[in-house]
Every structure is written in C-alpha cells, then in structure tokens.
Design a protein around this motif. Sequence first.
Motif, PDB file in Angstrom:
ATOM      1  N   ALA A 264      38.777  27.407 -13.704  1.00  0.00           N
ATOM      2  CA  ALA A 264      37.930  28.602 -13.784  1.00  0.00           C
ATOM      3  C   ALA A 264      36.977  28.512 -14.968  1.00  0.00           C
ATOM      4  N   GLU A 265      37.479  28.030 -16.105  1.00  0.00           N
ATOM      5  CA  GLU A 265      36.621  27.860 -17.286  1.00  0.00           C
ATOM      6  C   GLU A 265      35.484  26.884 -16.991  1.00  0.00           C
ATOM      7  N   GLU A 266      35.818  25.803 -16.285  1.00  0.00           N
ATOM      8  CA  GLU A 266      34.799  24.790 -15.986  1.00  0.00           C
ATOM      9  C   GLU A 266      33.793  25.323 -14.975  1.00  0.00           C
ATOM     10  N   ALA A 267      34.245  26.167 -14.049  1.00  0.00           N
ATOM     11  CA  ALA A 267      33.334  26.768 -13.072  1.00  0.00           C
ATOM     12  C   ALA A 267      32.361  27.723 -13.763  1.00  0.00           C
ATOM     13  N   ARG A 268      32.862  28.464 -14.747  1.00  0.00           N
ATOM     14  CA  ARG A 268      32.008  29.428 -15.462  1.00  0.00           C
ATOM     15  C   ARG A 268      31.082  28.742 -16.453  1.00  0.00           C
ATOM     16  N   ASN A 269      31.604  27.703 -17.130  1.00  0.00           N
ATOM     17  CA  ASN A 269      30.829  27.036 -18.181  1.00  0.00           C
ATOM     18  C   ASN A 269      30.940  25.519 -18.061  1.00  0.00           C
ATOM     19  N   PRO A 270      30.295  24.918 -17.058  1.00  0.00           N
ATOM     20  CA  PRO A 270      30.370  23.463 -16.898  1.00  0.00           C
ATOM     21  C   PRO A 270      29.715  22.747 -18.077  1.00  0.00           C
ATOM     22  N   GLY A 271      30.285  21.611 -18.439  1.00  0.00           N
ATOM     23  CA  GLY A 271      29.754  20.849 -19.567  1.00  0.00           C
ATOM     24  C   GLY A 271      29.640  19.378 -19.254  1.00  0.00           C
ATOM     25  N   LEU A 272      29.510  18.578 -20.295  1.00  0.00           N
ATOM     26  CA  LEU A 272      29.374  17.136 -20.151  1.00  0.00           C
ATOM     27  C   LEU A 272      30.574  16.557 -19.392  1.00  0.00           C
TER      28      LEU A 272
END
Length: 290
Positions: free
Chosen positions: A140-148
């Motif tokens: 969920a964190e990665e879906a909201r704030n994708p990064g490198l």
Amino acid sequence: MERPTPVEMTVQAQVAVPIATAQVVQFTMIDPSDTVMQRRNGYWLDLCLTPRPLNTRACYREHWGPHRFERLGDMFLVPPGEAIHVRGDSAGLQSSIICELHADAINKWLGTEIDWNDRRLEASLDISSNTIRHLLRRLAEEARNPGLGSPMLVECIAGQLAIELGRYCEAVVDAPVSGGLAAWRLRIIDERLREVREPPTLGELAALCNISVRQLTRGFRASRGCSIGEYVVQSRIESAKRLLDRDESVKAIAYSIGFSSTSSFSYAFRRATGLTPRQFRQRVLQRMRH
C-alpha cells in the motif's frame, strides 16, 4: 430470487507488476452489503484499513450450500475460480488494501497448486498472519508513494506474499483435524471477544467451552492457526476500529477494551495497523467527508 446488493469500488492508489496488482480502494455501500465476488485467474487478498460493516460474514456456496456463513476477519483471501458470497449488516464506506496475485505465476513460485479443501477455505476467511499483514501494508505504501526501483520491489513483495500464503495454507492442513475445537466452541469464543469489556482470561474461555485450559490452547491453535493471545489482541484492535468511528475519547476506548493505559493501547494499535488511533480516526473522518 436473491439479488445481491452492488458495491461501488473506487481505486485510490495502484501499482502493478507481471505477477500482481496492488490497490488501495474504497468501497461504498448504500445498503447493507450483500454481494458475490469471484476472480477467475487470480488470488484476491484483502486487508481492511477501516472497520468492515457490522457482522460481516461469508459463504462458499458451491462447497457449503447457501446457509453456512462464517465470520469474515480483517484479512481474507479468495482463491482463483471460487465464488464467495459476502454479507454485512450495515452500510457506509470501507477502505482496504487489495492485492490480486496471478494464479499461474503464484503456482510457479510455490512449485505446486494449492488444494482448497473445506478447512483451507474456512481458514482463508480470517487470516491471522502478521507477516502477511505487514507485506500488504508495504505494498500500500508503494502504491501511494512509488520510488526508485518500485516495480522490482513490488514483485519481490508479491513473491514473498505467495510463499507466506502457501505456508499458511500448508500449516492449516498439517494441524490435526481431531485436535481442533468444535464449531460451537469457536463461536462462543468469538461472541465473548466481540463484547466491549475487559478481555477474557484463558480460564474464563475454558469454562465457557467446558474444557481444560490445555485443551483450549492446543485446540484453538489447531483450528485458527494462531495462539489465543494473538487472536485476542487482533479482536481488541477490531473493536477499537469500530469505536474510533464514534465520538468517544481514545482514553475511554483504551480502557473499555481492556488496555491498562492509553500508551499501551496506542502502541498495540500502531503495531497492528501502522497508524496511531488518532491517525486512524482522522483518516476515517476524511473518507466520510469525501
């Protein structure tokens, strides 16, 4: 003839890789929920972020017939090709983290195809694994704030989810069938845990079930795949989620469900949900306004 009530689903964040799609979604239920879900080619894994409708329960009709409904926990899994009938007694908004794992890819990861017998289907309605819960929150964190490197990270997490789910199902089968508690005893325990007061002792639960504490603890783990202590904590957190939807103070809620202090309640709640009680309440209120 039954006509299931439609449920509107709004996707708030999403991340997709070849073996999985993870979404943060909001369900809108104008009437008490009554819907049938089915995914032909994927495993549907759902972890609620806000309380489910009151008395949410589910039935695998093709296996159990139309009348056997079991409690739906805060995290559940629907196997590919299985139709699940879900009912709840209230309307409103409810948010979840959903991960759809592609069946062919997952079977390849596991090296086998899971046999969904009756015990596994029942166990899939209330998954108690904190590891699986943590992995879903990370998605969920990665879906909201994708990064490198986000796609590679998501694929790794999805693969780990597949393995943990496979182990969870394997443990359900490995537990001795004769060692579990009878359905009526499990219902008594669930009913007692839903009461908003001090959590029960092992002695109290054993007396309610008319068995010894040793029989209770061994039988419960065989039936639910976790200890009574772990299950009690999760039930208290679910009660807290429902109470945080009201105007009661965090302190009053903490004491009403058996915590000795607001700080111990906040620590347990954050460990289980990733949010403090106040952050959870603010998020619920924000969703209600929208």
